[in-house]
Design an enzyme around this catalytic site. Structure first.
Site, short mmCIF file in Angstrom:
data_model
loop_
_atom_site.label_atom_id
_atom_site.label_comp_id
_atom_site.label_asym_id
_atom_site.label_seq_id
_atom_site.Cartn_x
_atom_site.Cartn_y
_atom_site.Cartn_z
N LYS A 23 0.54 4.09 -5.44
CA LYS A 23 0.12 3.22 -6.21
C LYS A 23 -1.12 3.73 -7.01
O LYS A 23 -1.47 5.02 -6.94
CB LYS A 23 -0.60 2.04 -5.35
CG LYS A 23 0.76 1.35 -4.58
CD LYS A 23 -0.24 0.33 -3.56
CE LYS A 23 0.56 -0.75 -3.03
NZ LYS A 23 0.25 -1.95 -2.08
N PHE A 69 -5.11 -13.37 -2.75
CA PHE A 69 -5.42 -11.91 -3.24
C PHE A 69 -4.14 -11.66 -4.47
O PHE A 69 -4.43 -10.63 -4.82
CB PHE A 69 -5.15 -11.06 -2.28
CG PHE A 69 -3.84 -11.13 -1.46
CD1 PHE A 69 -2.78 -10.29 -1.94
CD2 PHE A 69 -3.68 -11.62 -0.03
CE1 PHE A 69 -1.62 -10.30 -1.34
CE2 PHE A 69 -2.41 -11.56 0.52
CZ PHE A 69 -1.47 -10.96 -0.25
N ARG A 97 7.12 2.83 7.15
CA ARG A 97 5.94 1.82 7.47
C ARG A 97 4.82 2.42 8.57
O ARG A 97 3.60 2.17 8.44
CB ARG A 97 6.36 0.25 7.81
CG ARG A 97 7.33 -0.12 6.92
CD ARG A 97 6.53 -0.89 5.89
NE ARG A 97 5.66 -2.20 6.48
CZ ARG A 97 4.99 -2.81 5.65
NH1 ARG A 97 5.24 -3.10 4.47
NH2 ARG A 97 4.54 -3.75 6.38
N THR A 103 -2.13 -2.38 6.57
CA THR A 103 -2.16 -2.70 4.88
C THR A 103 -3.51 -2.64 4.41
O THR A 103 -3.79 -1.79 3.44
CB THR A 103 -1.68 -4.23 4.98
OG1 THR A 103 -0.42 -4.24 5.31
CG2 THR A 103 -1.94 -4.65 3.48
N ARG A 117 -2.31 5.55 4.72
CA ARG A 117 -3.22 4.66 3.93
C ARG A 117 -4.66 5.09 4.28
O ARG A 117 -5.59 4.81 3.48
CB ARG A 117 -3.15 3.27 4.22
CG ARG A 117 -1.62 2.78 3.44
CD ARG A 117 -1.25 1.46 3.67
NE ARG A 117 -0.33 0.80 2.86
CZ ARG A 117 0.26 -0.17 2.99
NH1 ARG A 117 0.32 -0.79 4.20
NH2 ARG A 117 1.05 -0.62 2.15
N ASN A 127 -4.59 0.33 -1.58
CA ASN A 127 -4.34 0.84 -0.15
C ASN A 127 -3.43 2.02 -0.15
O ASN A 127 -2.80 2.67 0.55
CB ASN A 127 -3.82 -0.04 0.68
CG ASN A 127 -2.58 -0.93 0.09
OD1 ASN A 127 -2.00 -0.33 -0.86
ND2 ASN A 127 -2.10 -1.70 1.01
N HIS A 130 2.84 2.15 -0.97
CA HIS A 130 3.61 1.21 -0.51
C HIS A 130 4.64 1.63 0.22
O HIS A 130 5.44 2.52 0.08
CB HIS A 130 4.15 0.45 -1.85
CG HIS A 130 5.44 -0.56 -1.50
ND1 HIS A 130 5.01 -2.00 -1.07
CD2 HIS A 130 6.63 -0.64 -1.61
CE1 HIS A 130 6.03 -2.66 -1.08
NE2 HIS A 130 7.16 -1.82 -1.31
#
Ligand code: GDP
Ligand code: MG
Length: 210
Positions: A23, A69, A97, A103, A117, A127, A130
């Site tokens: 990200k 958000f 994951r 998250t 993260r 964060n 993804h």
């Protein structure tokens, strides 16, 4: 005694693909992320660097439309380039994951300091990374980011068995039967040539002079 089949049922293979995104807040550390991904033994099947428009970001995160958000998420996702990656590995979706951690990157730093993260993220929104959250999400997200490439699903379990039994085993059985009769010096080269000569998907066409 029963004949042992030449090709017993293959084991259930659960190689999966998942979509990872580096990200905006982590994109300057993309090289480091890629090193981590490789050392975790994921294969990178496809990758591209892109800038999402606000519309594309909203589409990608449509499930969160209307949440508090959402506006900050969209503003963040379109603020800079991102890198989309198709990762493959056995159980890739869940494993990626798990590696990401919580998250919220602040929570990740406190509760899962070894998570990705914790390493690359900054806060609740920013964060760093993804990961798709399910098989169907992964297929959708891969198609979203790589619509130009062919993304046939990888067969699993019974589907993989059916595919091999209908498309591959009959030809290989025939080839191996011929091979055992011929006993060539270099069986693998012989087999490769036989398969090229007898590929049922490419029937031989005899040219006819007109
Ligand atoms: P993920 O699947 O772990 O990425 O989390 P979600 O699908 O629930 O949320 C999508 C993204 O929205 C997250 O990765 C964050 O960037 C952001 N996000 C999720 N929940 C919150 C929240 O409660 N507050 C804020 N500010 N951002 C959030
Ligand atoms: Mg999600």
């Amino acid at each position: 005694m029963e004949d042992t089949p030449i090709f017993p049922d293959p084991p259930v293979v659960t190689v999966e693909r998942t979509l990872a995104i580096i990200k905006p807040d982590a994109v300057h550390r993309a090289d480091e992320v890629m090193e981590d991904i490789k050392s975790l033994e994921f294969s990178i099947l496809n990758q591209r660097r892109l800038r999402l428009t606000p519309e594309q970001a909203s589409d990608f995160y449509a499930e969160h439309y209307g949440k508090m958000f959402f506006p900050s998420l969209i503003a963040y996702m379109q603020s800079a380039d991102i890198i989309a990656l198709v990762l493959a590995k056995r159980d890739a979706i869940q494993e990626w994951r798990d590696l990401l951690g919580p998250t919220n990157a602040v929570r990740a730093k406190q509760e899962a300091p070894d998570s990705l993260r914790a390493k690359y993220g900054h806060d609740q929104t920013r964060n760093g990374l993804h990961g798709s959250d399910s098989y169907h999400t992964a297929e959708r997200e891969i198609r979203f980011m790589f619509s130009e490439s062919i993304t046939e699903p990888i067969y699993h379990g019974q589907d993989a068995t059916d595919y091999l039994q209908s498309k591959v085993n009959p030809v290989l059985t025939k080839a191996l039967t011929h091979l055992s009769k011929q006993k060539p010096e270099d069986p693998l080269t012989w087999l490769a040539q036989w398969l090229l000569d007898n590929n049922p998907n490419k029937p031989k066409v005899t040219e006819v002079d007109t």
